[in-house]
Design an enzyme around this catalytic site. Structure first.
Site, PDB file in Angstrom:
ATOM      1  N   GLU A   1       0.929  -1.228  -0.187  1.00  0.00           N
ATOM      2  CA  GLU A   1       0.109  -0.097   0.033  1.00  0.00           C
ATOM      3  C   GLU A   1       0.748   1.202   0.069  1.00  0.00           C
ATOM      4  O   GLU A   1       0.372   2.376  -0.415  1.00  0.00           O
ATOM      5  CB  GLU A   1      -0.932  -0.016   1.217  1.00  0.00           C
TER       6      GLU A   1
ATOM      7  N   ARG B   1      23.614   6.475 -18.813  1.00  0.00           N
ATOM      8  CA  ARG B   1      23.841   6.591 -20.224  1.00  0.00           C
ATOM      9  C   ARG B   1      24.491   8.057 -20.540  1.00  0.00           C
ATOM     10  O   ARG B   1      25.078   8.488 -21.377  1.00  0.00           O
ATOM     11  CB  ARG B   1      22.832   6.344 -21.198  1.00  0.00           C
TER      12      ARG B   1
ATOM     13  N   ASP C   1      19.477  14.078 -27.526  1.00  0.00           N
ATOM     14  CA  ASP C   1      18.410  13.271 -27.225  1.00  0.00           C
ATOM     15  C   ASP C   1      17.081  14.077 -27.088  1.00  0.00           C
ATOM     16  O   ASP C   1      17.295  15.221 -26.915  1.00  0.00           O
ATOM     17  CB  ASP C   1      18.537  12.584 -25.706  1.00  0.00           C
TER      18      ASP C   1
END
Length: 252
Positions: free
Chosen positions: A116, A154, A169
Site C-alpha cells: 500500500e 547513459r 536526445d
C-alpha cells in the site's frame, strides 16, 4: 558514480544491470551498482517488512526500520549524505532535466516500494527525493528504479560510444528529437529526404531543427511553452502550423 538499489526483489535486476549500455558501463568501471535486499534487515522472527496501517484501512504498509537500516548501511553517516530516492506515484515527474541533475551526483540510493505504501517517516526523515515515472500505478518500484538507472548511466562520461548522442536526445534541448534515416535510400517506395544526402551541413541542421519543432508541435505541444525558441524557430512554427492545417502561410 555509485548507485545502490534497495528492494525486496533483487533478482529482477539481474538482466537489466548486466546487458546493453548499463552492463558495458559497469564492465568499464564507469559506474558501480549494488542491489540490497532490505528483507535481510528485518529483526522479527518471520522476516516481515510490512504491517497493517494504524487507523485501519486496506493493504499493508512498509515498516520504517528495515528500510532505514538497509539504506544507512550503504553510506558513511560522517560523510555527505547521498541522494536517496523514493520511487512512488506521489513524487515529482521524472524529466530529462532531473536526469541531468542526478547524473552529476557521486552516489544515488534508490528505494523500491511495494504494497500500500511506505511508513511516512521514511519520507520525512530519510529520503531526499520522491520521483514518479508517470501517472499510473505499478506493482512495485523496481521498474521505475530500472528506468532511473538506465537514463542516468547513459549520460556518464564515456558510456556512449558517441558522446554527442546524449546531447541530441529528445528533451535535452526542450524539444523532441528530429527523424532519423539510414540505408537503404528507398524502401517500399519511401525515400530518405534529399536534404540528408546533400552534404550541405547547414541545410541539414536547419532541416533537423525544423523537423524537431514539427514533431514537438504535433506530439508534445506543451513542451514548446518552456522551450528556448529563436525568432527563426517561431517563424518555422508558424509555417509548420499552416502546413499541418493544409494551407499556406500568409506573406502579409
Amino acid at each position: 558514480m555509485k548507485i545502490d538499489i534497495v528492494t525486496l526483489f533483487p533478482e529482477m535486476f539481474t538482466g537489466v544491470l548486466s546487458e546493453s549500455i548499463v552492463g558495458r558501463a559497469r564492465a568499464a568501471g564507469a559506474v558501480e551498482i549494488g542491489v540490497t535486499d532490505f528483507r535481510k534487515f528485518s529483526t522479527n522472527k518471520h522476516n516481515t517488512v510490512d504491517d497493517t496501517p494504524y487507523g485501519g484501512g486496506g493493504g499493508m504498509v512498509l515498516k520504517p526500520d528495515p528500510i532505514f537500516d538497509a539504506v544507512e548501511s550503504l553510506f558513511d553517516p560522517s560523510q555527505a549524505k547521498p541522494r536517496i530516492i523514493l520511487t512512488c506515484p506521489q513524487g515529482v515527474p521524472y524529466t530529462q532535466e532531473l536526469v541531468l541533475d542526478l547524473a552529476k551526483e557521486q552516489h544515488l540510493i534508490l528505494i523500491c516500494g511495494h504494497y500500500e505504501g511506505y511508513d511516512d517517516r521514511i519520507r520525512q526523515h530519510l529520503i531526499t527525493d520522491e520521483i514518479s515515472i508517470g501517472d499510473y500505478v505499478l506493482t512495485g518500484g523496481e521498474i521505475p528504479a530500472m528506468a532511473i538507472v538506465d537514463s542516468v548511466v547513459r549520460l556518464l562520461p564515456g558510456v556512449l560510444g558517441n558522446d554527442t548522442s546524449a546531447e541530441l536526445d529528445s528533451f535535452r534541448n526542450g524539444l523532441l528529437e528530429y527523424p532519423h534515416y539510414t540505408r537503404p535510400y528507398e524502401y517500399r517506395g519511401w525515400k530518405v529526404p534529399d536534404v540528408l544526402l546533400s552534404g550541405h551541413h547547414e541545410k541539414i541542421e536547419q532541416w533537423r531543427r525544423r523537423e524537431s519543432l514539427r514533431r514537438t508541435y504535433l506530439r508534445r505541444p506543451d513542451l514548446l511553452e518552456k522551450a528556448e525558441l529563436t525568432e527563426q524557430d517561431r517563424q518555422w512554427l508558424k509555417e509548420i502550423a499552416y502546413e499541418e492545417q493544409g494551407s499556406s502561410p500568409r506573406t502579409s
